[in-house]
Write an enzyme that holds these catalytic residues in place. Structure first.
Site, PDB file in Angstrom:
ATOM      1  N   ASN A 171     -10.262  -2.969   1.962  1.00 33.27           N
ATOM      2  CA  ASN A 171      -9.923  -2.849   0.543  1.00 33.27           C
ATOM      3  C   ASN A 171     -11.181  -2.581  -0.266  1.00 33.27           C
ATOM      4  OD1 ASN A 171      -7.108  -3.342   0.612  1.00 33.27           O
ATOM      5  ND2 ASN A 171      -7.434  -5.541   0.751  1.00 33.27           N
ATOM      6  N   HIS A 229       0.828  -1.222   0.000  1.00 33.19           N
ATOM      7  CA  HIS A 229       0.000   0.000   0.000  1.00 33.19           C
ATOM      8  C   HIS A 229       0.857   1.264   0.000  1.00 33.19           C
ATOM      9  CE1 HIS A 229      -3.832  -2.132   0.588  1.00 33.19           C
ATOM     10  NE2 HIS A 229      -3.143  -2.945   1.339  1.00 33.19           N
TER      11      HIS A 229
END
Ligand code: NDP
Length: 480
Positions: free
Chosen positions: A125, A53
């Site tokens: 997510n 990320h």
């Protein structure tokens, strides 16, 4: 008059043009401490990028609870009418900071809620499931998606090698190769808490929940061809889209829903409700509306507020607790550990990470500490220091399945558990013919970039297990 430049401790500086030298052509003097400070600080401008990320962007906004879900949780943040300030960070998973936003990848959807009971983070997510179901596999999984050791290249052969050797990935890979694997931007995608969490109401009743943030902008996706083109034209396409939308007053929003499973139903539910490779079909557990989530303010400083933002699934407030989802259990440790390494032990004192509610902690000292508790410095004490109070904390925990032996084992299987079933449902029952066509084309295009035997044969088998017609189609494209 413009502001006079100073060094980092406020002393006016004489020049940003010329270093102090011995004569016009002479060597630079060590006594030019401003030159040294300026360059030494520059060398230290980066903190380590997130190992996953790394590339992301974010914004501020609020959650407003428009419905009444108090029968399921006592958490203050979810009581009717409550409005809570929030930070969100969107991201891609495998690419480095600076990688193109439109590469095919899941997107992070990390929400921080500055509640009256401390910070509550939902770190999810844009997909409801994940590639693996045990955190012991996570470093191997990420290594296979990032760069090879020898040539520093990403390699589709090692990606498919891992996926096909771990068939539990099938549901997430099907999702990833479908249209929603490349959203058109961060505004036009859903967010999911992904894990199962525990909720507890004021009467002590417990429920399992899953969070769904459904986009109010409508779902948008990019074809592979468009995504490839945009990757070349504007690597920061998503960051730009979010920033400009908020700047022009077009504030994106999501409707927050939960699925709620009565506590006792988990044991015999047809799927393991804690397995992160599974969804709870809506037909079994319909979406229950909670409220709306709105983004209305851009960050004023990207590094301070987004790069240093620290989210953690372990940030759970009274009325909310963990489930036995093994991936969640691993993340409870991993996230704060990453922040301590990346930002420092006192990361929670940075304004973006600090709660809006009081902190009465016995943590003290350490690098970069600037708000330090005074005496007493220990608990318990006789001098009026804070004391932990179980009733006040109202901690939400579960003894689900704890009377057992210590072993290493896969989850106990529920009646319909397998690796491929829900992936097949997605292909056959959710996608239409055109979506299936694009799914096949995305898989074939991806696998044609460097996947070789023996991995290739397993790729055909993997997709035949998801859906026979799809698998045959993939194999045919390779003349098999
Ligand atoms: P439903 O028919 O009730 O729901 C289908 C879900 O799939 C909707 O959430 C829909 O989102 C979503 N969807 C539609 N197209 C795609 C796509 N190309 N890629 C990913 N998701 C898509 O079915 P069930 O709840 O019975 O689940 C069936 C399958 O749907 C599951 O196996 C799973 O793969 C997928 N799914 C299920 C979710 C869940 O929480 N139950 C959530 C997301 C996906 P939308 O309403 O926005 O169109």
């Amino acid at each position: 008059m413009t502001k006079p430049t100073t060094n980092n401790v406020g002393i006016p500086v004489a020049s940003d043009n010329d270093s102090l030298t011995l004569g016009a052509n002479g060597p630079i003097l060590l006594q030019d401490h401003y030159l040294i400070e300026k360059n030494a600080h520059f060398n230290r401008e980066r903190v380590p990028e997130r190992v996953v990320h790394a590339k992301g962007g974010g914004a501020f906004g609020f959650l407003e609870v428009t419905e009444d879900v108090s029968q399921f949780t006592k958490a203050a943040v979810f009581q009717p009418g409550t409005r809570t300030e929030s930070l969100i960070r969107f991201s891609s998973v495998a690419g480095e900071n600076g990688s193109p936003d439109t590469w095919r990848d899941p997107r992070g959807f990390a929400v921080k809620l500055y509640t009256t009971q401390g910070n509550y983070d939902i770190v999810g997510n844009n997909t409801p499931v994940f590639f693996i179901r045990d955190p012991i596999k996570f470093p191997d999984f990420i290594h296979s998606q990032k760069r090879r050791a020898d040539n520093h290249l990403r390699d589709h052969n090692i990606q498919w090698d891992f996926w096909t050797l771990r068939p539990e990935s099938a549901h997430q890979v099907t999702w990833l190769m479908g249209d929603r694997g490349i959203p058109s931007n961060w505004r036009e995608m859903d967010g999911f808490g992904s894990h199962t969490y525990l909720w507890e109401n004021a009467g002590g009743e417990k429920f399992w929940v899953k969070y769904h943030f459904k986009t109010d902008q409508g779902i948008g996706y990019l074809t592979q061809a468009d995504a490839d083109r945009i990757a070349g034209e504007d690597a920061d396409y998503y960051i730009r889209d979010l920033w400009t939308a908020i700047e022009r007053g077009d504030h994106p929003s999501w409707t927050l829903y939960v699925q709620v499973m009565p506590y006792e139903e988990a044991a015999d539910y047809r799927f393991n409700p804690f397995d992160l490779t599974k969804v709870w079909p809506h037909g079994d557990y319909p979406l229950i509306k909670v409220g709306r989530y709105v983004l209305d303010r851009n960050p004023s400083n990207y590094f301070a507020e987004i790069e240093q933002a620290a989210f953690s699934p372990a940030n759970m407030v009274p009325g909310i607790g963990p489930s036995p989802d093994k991936m969640l259990q691993g993340r409870l440790f991993a996230y704060p550990d990453a922040h301590r390494y990346r930002i420092g032990a006192n990361f929670a004192q940075l304004p973006v990470n600090a709660p809006k509610s009081p902190v009465n902690s016995y943590s003290r000292d350490g690098a970069m500490r600037y708000q330090n508790p005074g005496d007493p410095v220990y608990a318990p004490n006789s001098f009026g220091g804070p004391h932990a109070d179980a009733a006040y904390a109202g901690e939400t925990v579960s003894s689900y399945g704890v009377v057992d032996e210590v072993i290493r084992s896969a989850y106990r299987l529920h009646a319909e558990d397998d690796d491929f079933g829900q992936a097949g449902t997605l292909v056959r029952k959710v996608m239409d013919a055109a979506q299936r066509e694009r799914l096949a084309s995305n898989i074939i295009g991806h696998a044609k970039k460097g996947v070789s035997e023996p991995v290739l044969e397993r790729v055909f088998e993997y997709w035949r297990n998801v859906d026979k017609t799809l698998g045959d189609k993939v194999a045919e494209a390779f003349g098999k």
